[in-house]
Design a protein around this motif. Structure first.
Motif, PDB file in Angstrom:
ATOM      1  N   MET A 268       0.843  -1.188   0.000  1.00 10.91           N
ATOM      2  CA  MET A 268       0.000   0.000   0.000  1.00 10.91           C
ATOM      3  C   MET A 268       0.883   1.244   0.000  1.00 10.91           C
ATOM      4  N   GLU A 269       0.723   2.078  -1.026  1.00  9.98           N
ATOM      5  CA  GLU A 269       1.541   3.284  -1.128  1.00  9.98           C
ATOM      6  C   GLU A 269       0.938   4.390  -0.263  1.00  9.98           C
ATOM      7  N   THR A 270       1.749   5.039   0.523  1.00  8.09           N
ATOM      8  CA  THR A 270       1.276   6.202   1.256  1.00  8.09           C
ATOM      9  C   THR A 270       2.138   7.388   0.870  1.00  8.09           C
ATOM     10  N   GLY A 271       1.576   8.576   1.058  1.00  4.25           N
ATOM     11  CA  GLY A 271       2.240   9.756   0.528  1.00  4.25           C
ATOM     12  C   GLY A 271       2.744  10.711   1.573  1.00  4.25           C
ATOM     13  N   ASP A 272       2.448  12.003   1.360  1.00  4.25           N
ATOM     14  CA  ASP A 272       3.003  13.077   2.164  1.00  4.25           C
ATOM     15  C   ASP A 272       2.511  13.024   3.605  1.00  4.25           C
ATOM     16  N   LYS A 273       3.268  13.692   4.463  1.00  2.95           N
ATOM     17  CA  LYS A 273       2.860  13.794   5.869  1.00  2.95           C
ATOM     18  C   LYS A 273       1.544  14.567   5.971  1.00  2.95           C
ATOM     19  N   LEU A 274       0.632  14.051   6.787  1.00  2.00           N
ATOM     20  CA  LEU A 274      -0.648  14.730   7.000  1.00  2.00           C
ATOM     21  C   LEU A 274      -0.750  15.235   8.441  1.00  2.00           C
ATOM     22  N   ILE A 275      -0.396  14.354   9.403  1.00  2.00           N
ATOM     23  CA  ILE A 275      -0.454  14.725  10.821  1.00  2.00           C
ATOM     24  C   ILE A 275       0.862  14.306  11.479  1.00  2.00           C
ATOM     25  N   CYS A 276       1.509  15.249  12.139  1.00  2.00           N
ATOM     26  CA  CYS A 276       2.741  14.940  12.883  1.00  2.00           C
ATOM     27  C   CYS A 276       2.494  15.210  14.364  1.00  2.00           C
ATOM     28  N   VAL A 277       2.529  14.149  15.146  1.00  2.00           N
ATOM     29  CA  VAL A 277       2.313  14.242  16.592  1.00  2.00           C
ATOM     30  C   VAL A 277       3.668  14.125  17.279  1.00  2.00           C
ATOM     31  N   THR A 278       3.979  15.081  18.154  1.00  2.00           N
ATOM     32  CA  THR A 278       5.285  15.091  18.822  1.00  2.00           C
ATOM     33  C   THR A 278       5.116  15.253  20.326  1.00  2.00           C
ATOM     34  N   ASP A 279       5.671  14.289  21.069  1.00  2.00           N
ATOM     35  CA  ASP A 279       5.703  14.353  22.540  1.00  2.00           C
ATOM     36  C   ASP A 279       4.338  14.669  23.151  1.00  2.00           C
ATOM     37  N   LEU A 280       3.300  14.025  22.641  1.00  2.00           N
ATOM     38  CA  LEU A 280       1.938  14.331  23.087  1.00  2.00           C
ATOM     39  C   LEU A 280       1.707  13.811  24.509  1.00  2.00           C
ATOM     40  N   GLU A 281       1.191  14.694  25.367  1.00  2.00           N
ATOM     41  CA  GLU A 281       0.929  14.334  26.754  1.00  2.00           C
ATOM     42  C   GLU A 281      -0.493  14.731  27.137  1.00  2.00           C
TER      43      GLU A 281
END
Length: 258
Positions: free
Chosen positions: A1-14
């Protein structure tokens, strides 16, 4: 399954409760690309639903960032391409994130058609006739065109959940979030809902799914996230997670559910 560009970037979520005594989310970092079907698994109380609900700020994070379409939606303002400060329009971002809950959240006093067209007509100011036409096509797609004038009480649980999915699709979202969409259903109704979700995945819809359905996770997900105690302990392809698990907590979990 091909996936593309970044849509959601979650960082250090608390997400902390009780002044930090309870850490429902404890530093979760993950990237969701366009076309990803990400399935989140883990024991009850591991933070799966809190993570999912944080993506569209139904849960307000205690810390960390969620960048959706290049905008950090956890902030009040952001700089646009001209360097101007712009207020984050969370309503607009939520329109791009379809959400399907365990319980169907249909308006009981409205027909299925009225449930379907309410948001596009009221929120997006879509022409009602055009919205009805789109709704009928979506209902046909899930085998429920003949129930357009029925009320939710006249439908089975599986039918209601299929309606809840296509109602979310009426807003033409960029990503669909599913919070244990089959857990409130009788076992014989689970398959009809999972089939709709499989079709969406084949069409390239970006999806994040919290579920206990390990067969679905293995068959449809292109990435699996394993969470426990508010942490993302392991992520990988279905093959890596189910056949070559590394983390002891994941091995223990799989020994109980498979």
């Amino acid at each position: 399954m091909e996936t593309g560009d970044k849509l959601i970037c979650v960082t250090d979520l608390e997400k902390h409760y009780n002044k930090g005594a309870i850490k429902a989310l404890d530093g979760v970092t993950v990237t969701i690309n366009k076309g990803d079907v990400i399935v989140v698994i883990g024991p009850s109380g591991s933070g799966k639903s809190t993570f999912l609900r944080s993506l569209n700020l139904l849960e307000e994070p205690t810390g960390g960032s969620i960048v959706f379409n290049d905008v950090d939606i956890t902030k009040k303002k952001y700089r646009d391409e001209n360097g101007k400060w712009v207020k984050v329009n969370m309503d607009l971002h939520r329109q791009k994130m379809g959400m399907v809950f365990q319980h169907f959240n249909l308006f009981p006093h409205k027909t299925i058609m009225e449930n379907m067209i309410l948001a596009p007509v009221k929120v997006k100011k879509e022409d009602e006739a055009a919205a009805r036409e789109r709704a009928l096509k979506l209902l046909e797609r899930v085998g429920l065109k003949d129930r357009a004038d029925a009320y939710p009480i006249q439908l089975s649980g599986g039918q209601k959940q299929r309606i809840a999915i296509v109602r979310a699709l009426m807003m033409e979202p960029e990503v669909m979030l599913f919070d244990e969409p089959t857990s409130a259903l009788d076992p014989e109704m689970v398959g009809e809902v999972l089939d709709v979700m499989k079709d969406l995945a084949k069409e390239g819809m970006t999806m994040v799914v919290v579920t206990h359905e390990m067969g679905f996770a293995r068959e449809v997900g292109n990435r699996i996230l394993f969470m426990a105690d508010g942490k993302l302990l392991e992520e990988g392809s279905p093959e890596e997670i189910f056949e070559k698990p590394k983390h002891p907590r994941l091995k223990e979990f799989l020994s109980k559910v498979l």
